[in-house]
Structures are given as C-alpha cells and as structure tokens.
Write a protein that holds these residues in place. Structure first.
Motif, PDB file in Angstrom:
ATOM      1  N   MET A   1       3.926   6.433  -4.571  1.00 54.80           N
ATOM      2  CA  MET A   1       4.899   6.664  -3.498  1.00 54.80           C
ATOM      3  C   MET A   1       4.158   6.862  -2.168  1.00 54.80           C
ATOM      4  SD  MET A   1       8.173   6.957  -2.938  1.00 54.80           S
ATOM      5  CE  MET A   1       9.303   7.595  -1.694  1.00 54.80           C
ATOM      6  N   ILE A   2       4.435   6.019  -1.215  1.00 54.87           N
ATOM      7  CA  ILE A   2       3.764   6.108   0.080  1.00 54.87           C
ATOM      8  C   ILE A   2       4.404   7.200   0.930  1.00 54.87           C
ATOM      9  CG2 ILE A   2       3.296   4.854   2.226  1.00 54.87           C
ATOM     10  CD1 ILE A   2       3.080   2.320   0.572  1.00 54.87           C
ATOM     11  N   ALA A   3       3.557   8.036   1.506  1.00 53.86           N
ATOM     12  CA  ALA A   3       4.053   9.136   2.328  1.00 53.86           C
ATOM     13  C   ALA A   3       4.814   8.590   3.538  1.00 53.86           C
ATOM     14  CB  ALA A   3       2.890  10.001   2.802  1.00 53.86           C
ATOM     15  N   PRO A   4       5.962   9.177   3.877  1.00 53.34           N
ATOM     16  CA  PRO A   4       6.733   8.699   5.033  1.00 53.34           C
ATOM     17  C   PRO A   4       5.917   8.817   6.323  1.00 53.34           C
ATOM     18  CG  PRO A   4       8.034  10.207   3.679  1.00 53.34           C
ATOM     19  CD  PRO A   4       6.631  10.288   3.178  1.00 53.34           C
ATOM     20  N   ILE A   5       6.090   7.844   7.211  1.00 54.75           N
ATOM     21  CA  ILE A   5       5.444   7.865   8.522  1.00 54.75           C
ATOM     22  C   ILE A   5       6.299   8.690   9.474  1.00 54.75           C
ATOM     23  CG2 ILE A   5       4.629   6.470  10.453  1.00 54.75           C
ATOM     24  CD1 ILE A   5       3.024   6.116   7.878  1.00 54.75           C
ATOM     25  N   THR A   6       5.682   9.663  10.112  1.00 49.04           N
ATOM     26  CA  THR A   6       6.393  10.540  11.031  1.00 49.04           C
ATOM     27  C   THR A   6       6.118  10.137  12.475  1.00 49.04           C
ATOM     28  OG1 THR A   6       4.577  12.126  11.232  1.00 49.04           O
ATOM     29  CG2 THR A   6       6.093  12.412   9.371  1.00 49.04           C
ATOM     30  N   GLU A   7       6.894  10.693  13.376  1.00 49.63           N
ATOM     31  CA  GLU A   7       6.653  10.450  14.797  1.00 49.63           C
ATOM     32  C   GLU A   7       5.296  11.002  15.204  1.00 49.63           C
ATOM     33  OE1 GLU A   7       6.956   8.977  18.488  1.00 49.63           O
ATOM     34  OE2 GLU A   7       8.268   8.545  16.761  1.00 49.63           O
ATOM     35  N   GLU A   8       4.882  12.097  14.584  1.00 47.54           N
ATOM     36  CA  GLU A   8       3.544  12.641  14.859  1.00 47.54           C
ATOM     37  C   GLU A   8       2.456  11.648  14.437  1.00 47.54           C
ATOM     38  OE1 GLU A   8       0.762  16.553  13.807  1.00 47.54           O
ATOM     39  OE2 GLU A   8       2.765  16.330  12.924  1.00 47.54           O
ATOM     40  N   PRO A  22      -2.447   8.038   2.862  1.00 47.56           N
ATOM     41  CA  PRO A  22      -3.173   8.300   1.604  1.00 47.56           C
ATOM     42  C   PRO A  22      -2.617   7.527   0.411  1.00 47.56           C
ATOM     43  CG  PRO A  22      -1.794  10.170   2.186  1.00 47.56           C
ATOM     44  CD  PRO A  22      -1.701   9.217   3.325  1.00 47.56           C
ATOM     45  N   GLN A  23      -3.522   6.986  -0.386  1.00 41.30           N
ATOM     46  CA  GLN A  23      -3.282   6.495  -1.749  1.00 41.30           C
ATOM     47  C   GLN A  23      -2.045   5.598  -1.861  1.00 41.30           C
ATOM     48  OE1 GLN A  23      -3.493   9.892  -4.410  1.00 41.30           O
ATOM     49  NE2 GLN A  23      -5.224  10.710  -3.265  1.00 41.30           N
ATOM     50  N   VAL A  24      -2.137   4.432  -1.235  1.00 41.08           N
ATOM     51  CA  VAL A  24      -1.010   3.497  -1.291  1.00 41.08           C
ATOM     52  C   VAL A  24      -1.065   2.612  -2.534  1.00 41.08           C
ATOM     53  CG1 VAL A  24      -0.927   3.450   1.234  1.00 41.08           C
ATOM     54  CG2 VAL A  24      -2.107   1.608   0.010  1.00 41.08           C
ATOM     55  N   ILE A  25      -2.227   2.526  -3.221  1.00 43.11           N
ATOM     56  CA  ILE A  25      -2.381   1.612  -4.354  1.00 43.11           C
ATOM     57  C   ILE A  25      -2.097   2.341  -5.668  1.00 43.11           C
ATOM     58  CG2 ILE A  25      -3.933   0.040  -5.563  1.00 43.11           C
ATOM     59  CD1 ILE A  25      -5.568  -0.253  -3.056  1.00 43.11           C
ATOM     60  N   GLY A  78       6.928  -0.272  -0.215  1.00 38.47           N
ATOM     61  CA  GLY A  78       6.884   0.603   0.953  1.00 38.47           C
ATOM     62  C   GLY A  78       5.727   0.356   1.906  1.00 38.47           C
ATOM     63  N   LEU A  79       4.791  -0.549   1.556  1.00 42.45           N
ATOM     64  CA  LEU A  79       3.614  -0.722   2.417  1.00 42.45           C
ATOM     65  C   LEU A  79       3.973  -1.416   3.731  1.00 42.45           C
ATOM     66  CD1 LEU A  79       0.624  -0.335   2.859  1.00 42.45           C
ATOM     67  CD2 LEU A  79       0.191  -2.451   1.574  1.00 42.45           C
ATOM     68  N   GLN A  80       4.698  -2.528   3.643  1.00 46.37           N
ATOM     69  CA  GLN A  80       5.095  -3.195   4.888  1.00 46.37           C
ATOM     70  C   GLN A  80       6.000  -2.293   5.724  1.00 46.37           C
ATOM     71  OE1 GLN A  80       3.963  -5.839   6.210  1.00 46.37           O
ATOM     72  NE2 GLN A  80       3.325  -7.319   4.658  1.00 46.37           N
ATOM     73  N   ALA A  81       6.856  -1.520   5.075  1.00 39.05           N
ATOM     74  CA  ALA A  81       7.734  -0.598   5.809  1.00 39.05           C
ATOM     75  C   ALA A  81       6.917   0.464   6.539  1.00 39.05           C
ATOM     76  CB  ALA A  81       8.727   0.059   4.850  1.00 39.05           C
ATOM     77  N   THR A  92       3.139  -7.356  10.843  1.00 41.07           N
ATOM     78  CA  THR A  92       3.114  -7.631   9.415  1.00 41.07           C
ATOM     79  C   THR A  92       1.673  -7.589   8.919  1.00 41.07           C
ATOM     80  OG1 THR A  92       2.990 -10.027   9.794  1.00 41.07           O
ATOM     81  CG2 THR A  92       5.177  -9.071   9.440  1.00 41.07           C
ATOM     82  N   LEU A  93       1.491  -7.089   7.721  1.00 41.13           N
ATOM     83  CA  LEU A  93       0.172  -7.077   7.101  1.00 41.13           C
ATOM     84  C   LEU A  93      -0.191  -8.511   6.725  1.00 41.13           C
ATOM     85  CD1 LEU A  93      -2.062  -5.117   6.131  1.00 41.13           C
ATOM     86  CD2 LEU A  93      -0.906  -5.099   3.907  1.00 41.13           C
ATOM     87  N   ARG A  94      -1.358  -8.964   7.200  1.00 48.81           N
ATOM     88  CA  ARG A  94      -1.796 -10.324   6.899  1.00 48.81           C
ATOM     89  C   ARG A  94      -1.922 -10.504   5.384  1.00 48.81           C
ATOM     90  NH1 ARG A  94      -7.134 -12.163   9.886  1.00 48.81           N
ATOM     91  NH2 ARG A  94      -5.810 -11.521  11.633  1.00 48.81           N
ATOM     92  N   PRO A  95      -1.485 -11.645   4.832  1.00 49.22           N
ATOM     93  CA  PRO A  95      -1.614 -11.857   3.376  1.00 49.22           C
ATOM     94  C   PRO A  95      -3.049 -11.656   2.906  1.00 49.22           C
ATOM     95  CG  PRO A  95      -0.269 -13.581   4.365  1.00 49.22           C
ATOM     96  CD  PRO A  95      -0.839 -12.781   5.506  1.00 49.22           C
ATOM     97  N   THR A  96      -3.205 -10.973   1.787  1.00 45.67           N
ATOM     98  CA  THR A  96      -4.537 -10.635   1.315  1.00 45.67           C
ATOM     99  C   THR A  96      -5.327 -11.875   0.894  1.00 45.67           C
ATOM    100  OG1 THR A  96      -3.611  -8.536   0.582  1.00 45.67           O
ATOM    101  CG2 THR A  96      -5.807  -9.049  -0.187  1.00 45.67           C
TER     102      THR A  96
END
Length: 283
Positions: A1-8, A22-25, A78-81, A92-96
């Motif tokens: 589970m990817i941690a939500p991105i905050t305004e901070e 942290p730890q997206v994989i 959730g990574l692209q989000a 967009t994240l460039r294709p690996t």
C-alpha cells in the motif's frame, strides 16, 4: 500500500528537490525484479566489463529478460496516482522497458563527479547556439522537466544530493571549487595509484565535501523522486549489492525537449572542457 501524498510532501519536493515514497514494491514483485536485475547485470558485465554501472533501455534485451516483470512494476497499484499527486496529472512514469538499472562495481570503488544533469553534459558552443542562459533559466525552473527516479531493489545509499540547489542556475564559489578539484579518471583511479581502501575513502570525502549535501538512504522498494538539475553524485563500493531502477517522469513538454536537444549531449567532452575552464579560474 503506497502512502498517500500530502500537501506537505508536495511542498517539500518543490522546496528541497527530492521526496521519498517508502516501499512501493510488493514483496513478490521485489523478488522477481531482483532476479531479472541480476540477469541485466550479467549482460552489462558482458558488454562493458566488471565495473559496468548500468544497463539502459531494458526493452532492447527482451530476448534475455522477462519484460512482464518490468511491466508489472509500471502497473503497481497507486504508483502512477502518487506521481500525479506529487507532481501533476500530466506527469507519467516512463515505461520501465525504456528505463535503466544502475549497478555497483564488481571489483573496485569509484564515484561519479558531482554534477547537475544536462547543462554539465553539454559544451558551451552548442548550448548557446540552441538554448542560451535566459531560456535555460526558464526550463530549469519548470517542473514539467527534470524529475528523475531511483527505486532500489536492495538498500542503496549511493546517491548524495544538495537540497534546493536545483533552484539556482549559478553555482556558489565553494561548489565550483569542489567540482574543479578532481576528475572522473582520478575518482575511478584508472592509473591504480591507490589501494581499494584509499580510493573508497577518497571518494567518500569528496562526497562529504560538498556544502549542504545529504546522503539519501533508500530502503528496498523505496521510490525517490529528485530534481536532477540539482547537484548530485553516485558513490559506489563493490561489497554492497546495488540494483536500482533509474527512470524519469515524463510530460509532453519534456518528451519534446529531449527529441529536439538531447542529441547535443557529449558527457566526456563537456566534462573535460568544463574542467579546463574551472581549473584555470580556481588555480
């Protein structure tokens, strides 16, 4: 589970120039990526020798690598989000399959030079012919450009970064002096004048000497986004496993810029020219 991105988080990235998610994989994918990265390292060693630092454009090696594993990385839930939330929906994240894997050396320590991407890798003549200082200032400070990613498969503390340096077009005298103080040839010790331990400590002290530099300590699966036109460096030792996915966040503007101008890059020639000029001014 990817941690939500905050305004901070968004503000921190815009102020300092880097942010770590942290730890997206997931664990199962991490295992598969490590397996394919080990294959990629064997290819790099075959092509460029035991000190090979990278294998680029992974899709070119589809006959030897399982490309589905890298596509699975692109589709992490959730990574692209998270990229959209940290930057904009246009990023967009460039294709690996188009990305790089970075490796540590097999035999001896070495370090890159402190550098700021692209401008430090182009000679003055083509730069002023095609870009110029005024336009470069606009491009350098545009968040549609220069958002680079390191995502390690093993713990990786190789990268050092100078927070907020991406905001400045001009370098400080101390930065300029340090940049001129050594060469890539010496940091690799191509003449083999130092023991491994002497070279390791020499490279470490060079990293530490940059004013305000911080060492980015990334755990397996962390996703580090950073402004690569800020001062940064990679410092490597053979006793630490390094396999790190290295890619970019694209926008239509950045894709167009690369198409029009990236042919101007000549890393070795630009480095030598800059060192000649800098050493004259700092001697």
């Amino acid at each position: 589970m990817i941690a939500p991105i905050t305004e901070e988080d968004r503000q921190t990235y815009r102020e300092t120039g880097y942010h770590i998610i942290p730890q997206v994989i997931p664990a199962t994918l991490l295992k598969d990526l490590r397996r394919e990265a080990a294959k990629a390292q064997e290819i790099a060693h075959r092509l460029d020798g035991p000190q090979a630092q990278r294998l680029s454009t992974l899709g070119n090696y589809h006959e030897e690598l399982d490309m589905q594993v890298f596509q699975d990385f692109d589709e992490i839930e959730g990574l692209q989000a998270a990229v959209h939330a940290l930057l904009t929906p246009d990023h967009t994240l460039r294709p690996t399959t188009d990305a790089t894997i970075l490796f540590g050396p097999r035999d001896r320590p070495w370090s890159t030079e402190w550098h700021r991407d692209w401008r430090d890798h182009i000679e003055d003549a083509p730069f002023y012919e095609h870009i110029g200082d005024e336009r470069w200032s606009q491009i350098a400070n545009d968040f549609n450009f220069w958002n680079q990613v390191n995502c390690p498969l093993y713990e990786d503390n190789s990268t050092w970064y100078v927070p907020r340096s991406f905001q400045r077009i001009e370098n400080t005298p101390a930065e300029t002096q340090l940049y001129a103080s050594t060469t890539q040839e010496y940091l690799r010790d191509e003449a083999r004048e130092q023991t491994d331990e002497e070279l390791e400590l020499y490279c470490l002290r060079y990293c530490q000497a940059m004013p305000a530099a911080v060492q980015l300590v990334l755990n397996p699966g962390d996703f580090c986004l950073y402004r690569n036109i800020g001062w940064h460096i990679g410092n490597y030792v053979p006793y630490r496993t390094r396999m790190t996915i290295h890619t970019q966040c694209d926008t239509p503007e950045f894709v167009e810029f690369r198409k029009n101008y990236f042919h101007l890059l000549d890393p070795r020639a630009a480095s030598l020219e800059k060192h000649r000029k800098l050493k004259k001014t700092t001697a």
